[in-house]
Motif scaffolding. Structure first.
Motif, mmCIF file in Angstrom:
data_model
loop_
_atom_site.group_PDB
_atom_site.id
_atom_site.type_symbol
_atom_site.label_atom_id
_atom_site.label_comp_id
_atom_site.label_asym_id
_atom_site.label_seq_id
_atom_site.Cartn_x
_atom_site.Cartn_y
_atom_site.Cartn_z
ATOM 1 N N ALA A 169 1.414 -20.145 -7.500
ATOM 2 C CA ALA A 169 1.661 -20.614 -6.133
ATOM 3 C C ALA A 169 0.907 -21.910 -5.854
ATOM 4 O O ALA A 169 1.437 -22.832 -5.218
ATOM 5 C CB ALA A 169 1.255 -19.535 -5.136
ATOM 6 N N ALA A 170 -0.335 -22.001 -6.345
ATOM 7 C CA ALA A 170 -1.123 -23.218 -6.131
ATOM 8 C C ALA A 170 -0.491 -24.406 -6.841
ATOM 9 O O ALA A 170 -0.424 -25.515 -6.297
ATOM 10 C CB ALA A 170 -2.556 -23.004 -6.618
ATOM 11 N N ALA A 171 -0.027 -24.174 -8.087
ATOM 12 C CA ALA A 171 0.621 -25.253 -8.835
ATOM 13 C C ALA A 171 1.881 -25.738 -8.116
ATOM 14 O O ALA A 171 2.126 -26.949 -8.023
ATOM 15 C CB ALA A 171 0.962 -24.783 -10.244
ATOM 16 N N TYR A 172 2.658 -24.801 -7.612
ATOM 17 C CA TYR A 172 3.879 -25.179 -6.892
ATOM 18 C C TYR A 172 3.532 -25.957 -5.619
ATOM 19 O O TYR A 172 4.193 -26.950 -5.286
ATOM 20 C CB TYR A 172 4.685 -23.932 -6.552
ATOM 21 C CG TYR A 172 5.963 -24.235 -5.786
ATOM 22 C CD1 TYR A 172 7.031 -24.874 -6.423
ATOM 23 C CD2 TYR A 172 6.088 -23.903 -4.450
ATOM 24 C CE1 TYR A 172 8.195 -25.169 -5.734
ATOM 25 C CE2 TYR A 172 7.255 -24.195 -3.744
ATOM 26 C CZ TYR A 172 8.304 -24.817 -4.397
ATOM 27 O OH TYR A 172 9.454 -25.114 -3.706
ATOM 28 N N HIS A 173 2.482 -25.529 -4.934
ATOM 29 C CA HIS A 173 2.070 -26.227 -3.715
ATOM 30 C C HIS A 173 1.605 -27.648 -4.025
ATOM 31 O O HIS A 173 1.919 -28.590 -3.273
ATOM 32 C CB HIS A 173 0.954 -25.445 -3.028
ATOM 33 C CG HIS A 173 0.566 -25.989 -1.687
ATOM 34 N ND1 HIS A 173 1.299 -25.763 -0.547
ATOM 35 C CD2 HIS A 173 -0.468 -26.775 -1.310
ATOM 36 C CE1 HIS A 173 0.735 -26.364 0.478
ATOM 37 N NE2 HIS A 173 -0.346 -26.995 0.036
ATOM 38 N N LEU A 174 0.882 -27.812 -5.120
ATOM 39 C CA LEU A 174 0.434 -29.148 -5.512
ATOM 40 C C LEU A 174 1.621 -30.033 -5.875
ATOM 41 O O LEU A 174 1.623 -31.242 -5.593
ATOM 42 C CB LEU A 174 -0.539 -29.053 -6.686
ATOM 43 C CG LEU A 174 -1.941 -28.550 -6.336
ATOM 44 C CD1 LEU A 174 -2.721 -28.203 -7.589
ATOM 45 C CD2 LEU A 174 -2.689 -29.597 -5.519
ATOM 46 N N PHE A 175 2.629 -29.450 -6.502
ATOM 47 C CA PHE A 175 3.846 -30.203 -6.801
ATOM 48 C C PHE A 175 4.503 -30.676 -5.510
ATOM 49 O O PHE A 175 4.949 -31.832 -5.405
ATOM 50 C CB PHE A 175 4.812 -29.334 -7.604
ATOM 51 C CG PHE A 175 6.160 -29.970 -7.819
ATOM 52 C CD1 PHE A 175 6.337 -30.977 -8.755
ATOM 53 C CD2 PHE A 175 7.260 -29.568 -7.069
ATOM 54 C CE1 PHE A 175 7.572 -31.575 -8.938
ATOM 55 C CE2 PHE A 175 8.496 -30.152 -7.252
ATOM 56 C CZ PHE A 175 8.661 -31.154 -8.192
ATOM 57 N N GLN A 176 4.555 -29.807 -4.513
ATOM 58 C CA GLN A 176 5.125 -30.185 -3.212
ATOM 59 C C GLN A 176 4.282 -31.277 -2.566
ATOM 60 O O GLN A 176 4.830 -32.206 -1.950
ATOM 61 C CB GLN A 176 5.209 -28.972 -2.303
ATOM 62 C CG GLN A 176 6.278 -27.958 -2.694
ATOM 63 C CD GLN A 176 6.355 -26.809 -1.722
ATOM 64 O OE1 GLN A 176 5.341 -26.222 -1.355
ATOM 65 N NE2 GLN A 176 7.563 -26.482 -1.282
ATOM 66 N N SER A 177 2.961 -31.179 -2.679
ATOM 67 C CA SER A 177 2.081 -32.200 -2.104
ATOM 68 C C SER A 177 2.341 -33.555 -2.732
ATOM 69 O O SER A 177 2.403 -34.581 -2.048
ATOM 70 C CB SER A 177 0.615 -31.806 -2.308
ATOM 71 O OG SER A 177 0.302 -30.633 -1.610
ATOM 72 N N ALA A 178 2.492 -33.557 -4.073
ATOM 73 C CA ALA A 178 2.760 -34.814 -4.772
ATOM 74 C C ALA A 178 4.097 -35.399 -4.344
ATOM 75 O O ALA A 178 4.234 -36.621 -4.187
ATOM 76 C CB ALA A 178 2.749 -34.582 -6.279
ATOM 77 N N SER A 179 5.089 -34.537 -4.147
ATOM 78 C CA SER A 179 6.430 -35.000 -3.790
ATOM 79 C C SER A 179 6.485 -35.538 -2.367
ATOM 80 O O SER A 179 7.176 -36.520 -2.084
ATOM 81 C CB SER A 179 7.442 -33.856 -3.942
ATOM 82 O OG SER A 179 7.444 -33.365 -5.273
ATOM 83 N N SER A 180 5.750 -34.898 -1.461
ATOM 84 C CA SER A 180 5.815 -35.276 -0.052
ATOM 85 C C SER A 180 4.756 -36.284 0.356
ATOM 86 O O SER A 180 4.846 -36.908 1.412
ATOM 87 C CB SER A 180 5.673 -34.021 0.825
ATOM 88 O OG SER A 180 4.382 -33.445 0.661
ATOM 89 N N GLY A 181 3.718 -36.446 -0.492
ATOM 90 C CA GLY A 181 2.625 -37.344 -0.133
ATOM 91 C C GLY A 181 1.706 -36.772 0.923
ATOM 92 O O GLY A 181 0.941 -37.501 1.558
#
Length: 336
Positions: free
Chosen positions: A240-252
């Motif tokens: 879940a943390a990895a997926y959230h970090l991916f979303q953070s990178a995508s959205s800025g």
């Protein structure tokens, strides 16, 4: 972004070429690079070997007083070549041919041979931060724990066979062996101690380096390093943390999960118990402790030209338009 100066025309350069990088035909790649660059640049071509790496070739080129160094290979080759020019005014050209090409992506440089060569020929440079980790040069990041274990599992044979998927497969395998560790992170202002599964110190990082994306806003010329701490309680939490970090990178947008933390400083000292493996710019680099210090704007790189500026005025086509030009006296004095 800092101003992008136009260098005088580049007449000669040392090309450091890694023939075993990536999955393409090295002879064809080198021929393409020469076909594009040699009409305008006198290239001194040096090939890396098992015995002679990009770092020693680049240092020798600097000692010869070259106009520029051009490095072609994977992230390890590019980082090693960059080490020699940190703190000098010698510009570095980047032609990525690796598996991840994180170096080029993080610094906004094209990752195709043709576009990378054209970037060098344009002669536009930018000064960006660099860093040293335990005395070794760092352009991208140092990963402690999970990322280092993952990179070690993704060996050359796997990368040649699967490309970027090799890292994905290795990450899934390593997830089964996830073990948190105690870590002390010291800056000039404070010391924090926490239990974590991964700690990443980033000078620059592409969005694909998700474990570096806590702040989701890494600046490559701010004179600061970004640390992301990932501390999931379970394997499910790690996913879940990895997926959230991916979303953070995508959205800025910076992460808001309780099991992810981040901070910025010019220098970090990191001690892990038990000692953890370290990956530095995509290559294994021993174990903790590590001492990472930023070198503000210490590296000069060739970057793409800025796009043409859009016109700042457009009036044509407005209904009943009347334009009256004033005389050279300009505005009347403002009465207050």
């Amino acid at each position: 972004m800092q101003d992008l100066p136009q260098n005088p025309e580049l007449r000669s350069a040392c090309l450091i070429f890694n023939p075993v990088a990536g999955q393409s035909d090295p002879d064809r790649d080198l021929a393409q690079i020469r076909a594009i660059l040699e009409p305008g640049i006198d290239l001194d071509i040096c090939l890396t070997t098992k015995e002679v790496g990009a770092d020693s070739l680049a240092r020798a080129a600097v000692e010869r007083g070259v106009e520029a160094i051009i490095a072609s290979g994977g992230d390890g080759t590019l980082s090693a070549a960059a080490a020699a020019v940190v703190g000098t005014e010698i510009p570095l050209g980047i032609i990525s041919r690796g598996t991840a090409n994180a170096f080029a992506t993080a610094l906004g440089i094209p990752d195709t041979i043709e576009a990378a060569c054209q970037t060098i020929l344009q002669g536009v440079t930018r000064k960006v931060d660099a860093a040293y980790c335990n005395g070794q040069p760092m352009v991208l990041l140092a990963g402690v724990g999970f990322e280092a274990e993952t990179v070690e599992l993704a060996d050359r044979e796997a990368k040649n066979r699967f490309g970027m998927l090799a890292y994905v497969f290795a990450g899934l395998q390593q997830l089964q062996n996830l073990e948190p560790f105690e870590v002390s992170i010291e800056t000039e202002e404070k010391v924090i101690t926490v239990s974590a599964a991964a700690v990443t110190v980033a000078n620059a990082a592409p969005p694909t380096s998700i474990l570096a994306q806590g702040s989701a806003g890494i600046e490559v010329d701010d004179g600061l390093l970004d640390v992301t701490i990932v501390a999931p309680a379970t394997k499910t939490g790690a996913v879940a943390a990895a997926y959230h970090l991916f979303q953070s990178a995508s959205s800025g947008t910076a992460t808001e999960r309780d099991d992810i933390g981040y901070l910025r400083a010019n220098r970090f000292k990191i001690i892990a118990t038990p000692p953890q493996k370290v990956v530095l710019d995509g290559e294994m680099a021993g174990t903790t402790p590590i001492d990472v210090a930023c070198v503000p704007r210490g590296l000069t790189i060739f970057v793409p030209s800025l796009p043409e500026v859009e016109p700042i005025e457009k009036l044509e086509g407005l209904p009943d338009l009347v334009v009256e030009f004033k005389d050279s006296s300009g505005f009347d004095e403002l009465q207050v």
